[in-house]
Design an enzyme around this catalytic site. Structure first.
Site, PDB file in Angstrom:
ATOM      1  N   TYR A  44      26.610  -5.676  25.490  1.00  0.00           N
ATOM      2  CA  TYR A  44      27.039  -6.888  24.872  1.00  0.00           C
ATOM      3  C   TYR A  44      28.052  -7.566  25.575  1.00  0.00           C
ATOM      4  O   TYR A  44      27.824  -8.578  26.114  1.00  0.00           O
ATOM      5  CB  TYR A  44      27.345  -6.517  23.301  1.00  0.00           C
ATOM      6  CG  TYR A  44      27.944  -8.125  22.668  1.00  0.00           C
ATOM      7  CD1 TYR A  44      27.100  -8.856  22.119  1.00  0.00           C
ATOM      8  CD2 TYR A  44      29.367  -8.471  22.709  1.00  0.00           C
ATOM      9  CE1 TYR A  44      27.257 -10.326  21.776  1.00  0.00           C
ATOM     10  CE2 TYR A  44      29.688  -9.665  22.196  1.00  0.00           C
ATOM     11  CZ  TYR A  44      28.780 -10.539  21.608  1.00  0.00           C
ATOM     12  OH  TYR A  44      29.308 -11.762  21.217  1.00  0.00           O
ATOM     13  N   SER A  50      31.202 -15.186  25.031  1.00  0.00           N
ATOM     14  CA  SER A  50      32.272 -14.541  24.342  1.00  0.00           C
ATOM     15  C   SER A  50      33.416 -14.333  25.048  1.00  0.00           C
ATOM     16  O   SER A  50      33.396 -13.954  26.368  1.00  0.00           O
ATOM     17  CB  SER A  50      31.782 -13.073  23.834  1.00  0.00           C
ATOM     18  OG  SER A  50      32.925 -12.390  23.191  1.00  0.00           O
TER      19      SER A  50
END
Ligand SMILES: NC(=O)c1ccc[n+]([C@@H]2O[C@H](COP(=O)([O-])OP(=O)(O)OC[C@H]3O[C@@H](n4cnc5c(N)ncnc54)[C@H](OP(=O)(O)O)[C@@H]3O)[C@@H](O)[C@H]2O)c1
Length: 237
Positions: A141, A128
């Site tokens: 995350y 990401s």
């Protein structure tokens, strides 16, 4: 050509499965929701299969590792989850599940895949942009995605000599089940199909070790990387 895609029941993983099938791959679709996987297979037609597995469990991970003893041309380590909220205020158990899926499963399946990968094979680890630009409220995350990017970049170098390509794919905001993209300007939001198509192009061209999907995301990530860290983190918040 055979591809195994994790998290194929929804979002970016599902788009990978349909894009790869259209490109001539025989797809093995892995996720927990069997009904969703069956629906995907009905859409893909004959020549594909699925495996219902929870990759945060020993049994689910082992079943997927066993499947990878068959030679695959491509592994897409896509399944990933996030816990939203301040770290200290959210459940530790939930944060550890994020580590299990986003890191432990990725490492385990990469190891199994590389054990039998042939020259020309490719491994895509879905990271990401938050791996480079961590976001408060998504601390664990963001850290798992920094792990995935870093891990993939070293693997890219280690595997180059044997002709196996490794890619860290960094999507930005992509509209999926878990990402409603509320309040995000539309020019910054991609579709799962955009992301999968970009990744497949990168695999064909042997781009890497890391690509950011979408021009706006690439510019934003590069610009944020030039800022002092405290400014970048505050901006992301
Ligand atoms: N969407 C975004 O904006 C965005 C941005 C950057 C990076 N990413 C990354 O892209 C990847 C896909 O994200 P997405 O937005 O497409 O997610 P999504 O729509 O929420 O789908 C997640 C997929 O992972 C599977 N999954 C979740 N827990 C699992 C488990 N324990 N075992 C096996 N499979 C599991 C889900 O299937 P089941 O529930 O059926 O198991 C589903 O197929 C993730 O790694 C995410 O971090 C997404």
């Amino acid at each position: 050509m055979k591809a195994l895609v994790t998290g194929a029941s929804a979002g970016i993983g599902r788009a990978f499965a349909t894009t790869l099938a259209a490109a001539g791959y025989a797809v093995t679709a892995v996720a927990r929701r069997e009904d969703r996987l069956a629906g995907l297979l009905a859409e893909l037609g004959p020549g594909h299969d699925h495996l219902a597995a929870d990759l945060t469990t020993r049994g689910g991970l082992q079943a997927t590792v066993e499947r990878l003893t068959e030679p695959y041309t491509l592994l897409v380590n896509n399944a990933g989850v996030a816990v939203h909220g301040g770290f200290a205020e959210t459940s530790l158990e939930d944060s550890l599940t994020v580590l299990d899926l986003n890191c432990r499963a990725v490492v385990t399946l990469a190891h199994a895949f590389l054990a039998s990968a042939q020259p020309g094979a490719a491994l895509v680890n879905v990271s990401s942009t938050l791996g480079r630009t961590p976001k408060p409220g998504l601390g664990v995350y963001s850290a798992t995605k920094a792990f995935v990017t870093s891990f993939s970049e070293t693997l890219w170098h280690e595997q180059k000599a044997r002709g196996v390509h490794v890619l860290a794919l960094c999507p930005g905001v992509t509209r999926t089940e878990s990402q409603g993209a509320d309040g995000v300007p539309s020019w910054l939001v991609q579709t799962p199909e955009d992301v999968a198509a970009r990744a497949l192009r990168a695999v064909r061209r042997r781009e890497g070790p890391t690509i950011v999907s979408g021009r706006a995301n690439a510019v934003f990530t590069a610009a944020a990387g030039l800022l002092p860290r405290r400014t970048a983190v505050s901006l992301l918040a």
